[in-house]
Write a protein that holds these residues in place. Structure first.
Motif, mmCIF file in Angstrom:
data_model
loop_
_atom_site.group_PDB
_atom_site.id
_atom_site.type_symbol
_atom_site.label_atom_id
_atom_site.label_comp_id
_atom_site.label_asym_id
_atom_site.label_seq_id
_atom_site.Cartn_x
_atom_site.Cartn_y
_atom_site.Cartn_z
ATOM 1 N N ASP A 36 0.882 -1.163 0.000
ATOM 2 C CA ASP A 36 0.000 0.000 0.000
ATOM 3 C C ASP A 36 0.921 1.214 0.000
ATOM 4 O O ASP A 36 1.565 1.530 0.985
ATOM 5 C CB ASP A 36 -0.869 -0.012 1.263
ATOM 6 N N ARG A 37 1.041 1.889 -1.127
ATOM 7 C CA ARG A 37 2.029 2.963 -1.288
ATOM 8 C C ARG A 37 1.862 4.119 -0.305
ATOM 9 O O ARG A 37 2.725 4.971 -0.196
ATOM 10 C CB ARG A 37 1.995 3.487 -2.723
ATOM 11 N N ARG A 38 0.752 4.158 0.409
ATOM 12 C CA ARG A 38 0.535 5.228 1.387
ATOM 13 C C ARG A 38 1.238 4.917 2.710
ATOM 14 O O ARG A 38 1.242 5.729 3.614
ATOM 15 C CB ARG A 38 -0.963 5.418 1.649
ATOM 16 N N ARG A 39 1.823 3.750 2.808
ATOM 17 C CA ARG A 39 2.389 3.297 4.074
ATOM 18 C C ARG A 39 3.837 2.853 3.867
ATOM 19 O O ARG A 39 4.162 2.231 2.864
ATOM 20 C CB ARG A 39 1.536 2.133 4.563
ATOM 21 N N ASN A 40 4.678 3.196 4.833
ATOM 22 C CA ASN A 40 6.066 2.726 4.837
ATOM 23 C C ASN A 40 6.221 1.661 5.906
ATOM 24 O O ASN A 40 5.638 1.767 6.983
ATOM 25 C CB ASN A 40 7.034 3.866 5.166
ATOM 26 N N SER A 41 7.021 0.661 5.602
ATOM 27 C CA SER A 41 7.396 -0.297 6.640
ATOM 28 C C SER A 41 8.795 0.083 7.115
ATOM 29 O O SER A 41 9.620 0.560 6.343
ATOM 30 C CB SER A 41 7.332 -1.729 6.119
ATOM 31 N N ILE A 42 9.035 -0.138 8.399
ATOM 32 C CA ILE A 42 10.282 0.291 9.021
ATOM 33 C C ILE A 42 11.155 -0.936 9.277
ATOM 34 O O ILE A 42 10.689 -1.943 9.815
ATOM 35 C CB ILE A 42 10.012 1.026 10.351
ATOM 36 N N HIS A 43 12.426 -0.821 8.893
ATOM 37 C CA HIS A 43 13.376 -1.918 9.049
ATOM 38 C C HIS A 43 14.675 -1.367 9.635
ATOM 39 O O HIS A 43 15.150 -0.314 9.213
ATOM 40 C CB HIS A 43 13.673 -2.569 7.695
ATOM 41 N N ALA A 44 15.242 -2.103 10.583
ATOM 42 C CA ALA A 44 16.571 -1.770 11.092
ATOM 43 C C ALA A 44 17.595 -2.280 10.082
ATOM 44 O O ALA A 44 17.424 -3.348 9.508
ATOM 45 C CB ALA A 44 16.798 -2.419 12.450
ATOM 46 N N THR A 45 18.633 -1.506 9.851
ATOM 47 C CA THR A 45 19.734 -1.955 9.005
ATOM 48 C C THR A 45 20.660 -2.843 9.848
ATOM 49 O O THR A 45 20.478 -2.960 11.070
ATOM 50 C CB THR A 45 20.541 -0.754 8.471
ATOM 51 N N ARG A 46 21.665 -3.430 9.197
ATOM 52 C CA ARG A 46 22.647 -4.216 9.958
ATOM 53 C C ARG A 46 23.335 -3.344 11.005
ATOM 54 O O ARG A 46 23.558 -3.761 12.133
ATOM 55 C CB ARG A 46 23.685 -4.822 9.035
ATOM 56 N N ALA A 47 23.675 -2.130 10.591
ATOM 57 C CA ALA A 47 24.319 -1.204 11.534
ATOM 58 C C ALA A 47 23.369 -0.883 12.685
ATOM 59 O O ALA A 47 23.791 -0.796 13.843
ATOM 60 C CB ALA A 47 24.736 0.077 10.814
ATOM 61 N N GLY A 48 22.086 -0.729 12.374
ATOM 62 C CA GLY A 48 21.090 -0.454 13.407
ATOM 63 C C GLY A 48 20.950 -1.611 14.381
ATOM 64 O O GLY A 48 20.890 -1.408 15.603
ATOM 65 N N ALA A 49 20.912 -2.830 13.856
ATOM 66 C CA ALA A 49 20.822 -4.008 14.719
ATOM 67 C C ALA A 49 22.053 -4.122 15.611
ATOM 68 O O ALA A 49 21.952 -4.504 16.787
ATOM 69 C CB ALA A 49 20.640 -5.268 13.872
ATOM 70 N N ALA A 50 23.221 -3.760 15.078
ATOM 71 C CA ALA A 50 24.456 -3.800 15.870
ATOM 72 C C ALA A 50 24.411 -2.765 16.996
ATOM 73 O O ALA A 50 24.843 -3.052 18.121
ATOM 74 C CB ALA A 50 25.667 -3.568 14.975
ATOM 75 N N VAL A 51 23.879 -1.577 16.707
ATOM 76 C CA VAL A 51 23.754 -0.542 17.738
ATOM 77 C C VAL A 51 22.777 -0.992 18.822
ATOM 78 O O VAL A 51 23.027 -0.811 20.017
ATOM 79 C CB VAL A 51 23.332 0.813 17.120
ATOM 80 N N VAL A 52 21.666 -1.606 18.414
ATOM 81 C CA VAL A 52 20.699 -2.122 19.397
ATOM 82 C C VAL A 52 21.390 -3.137 20.306
ATOM 83 O O VAL A 52 21.245 -3.081 21.529
ATOM 84 C CB VAL A 52 19.465 -2.746 18.706
#
Length: 143
Positions: free
Chosen positions: A86-102
């Motif tokens: 649904d182009r009106r909505r974005n899905s959010i994903h952590a990048t590899r760098a983001g997962a490493a920071v978490v």
């Protein structure tokens, strides 16, 4: 004989909550994030593909304020928005760098928790964790 004094659980949990929150804020700041940015990134890493609205609702956070936090996370290469079916909505994903920071922040938080709870008797931390997980899994009471 007087009945034993019973204290409200929030009054008992309040000081622990404040100490845990301060520890989480400090650990996130040491990695250059706000506590809310860490919370958003943490959920995005654990529950990939949620919309901004779902993330905000999951965290009990402002749907407006999460936009700025996601902008920061995306600019730092820690999270990305992907156009959903649904182009009106974005899905959010952590990048590899983001997962490493978490993972890095989580290790620091767990160390702070261990220090905070070091005076508990043997098995106390595991019991506390188990009780909180049990109570937290129950639906909210109506009323």
């Amino acid at each position: 004989m007087a009945a034993p004094e019973r204290r409200d659980l929030l009054g008992l949990l309040g000081p622990l909550y404040r100490n845990l929150r301060r520890a989480e804020e400090r650990c996130a700041q040491e990695s250059g994030l706000s506590m809310w940015q860490y919370a958003v990134l943490s959920v995005a890493a654990r529950e990939e593909g949620q919309s901004q609205t779902q993330l905000a609702d999951r965290l009990g956070y402002s749907r407006n304020r999460i936009v700025g936090d996601l902008d920061v996370l995306q600019a730092r290469g820690l999270a990305e928005r992907r156009t959903d079916a649904d182009r009106r909505r974005n899905s959010i994903h952590a990048t590899r760098a983001g997962a490493a920071v978490v993972a890095e922040i989580q290790r620091a938080i767990w160390a702070a928790e261990d220090e905070l709870l070091a005076d508990l008797p043997a098995g106390g931390r595991a019991s506390l964790q188990s009780l909180l997980e049990h109570v937290g899994a129950r639906p909210e009471p109506r009323g």
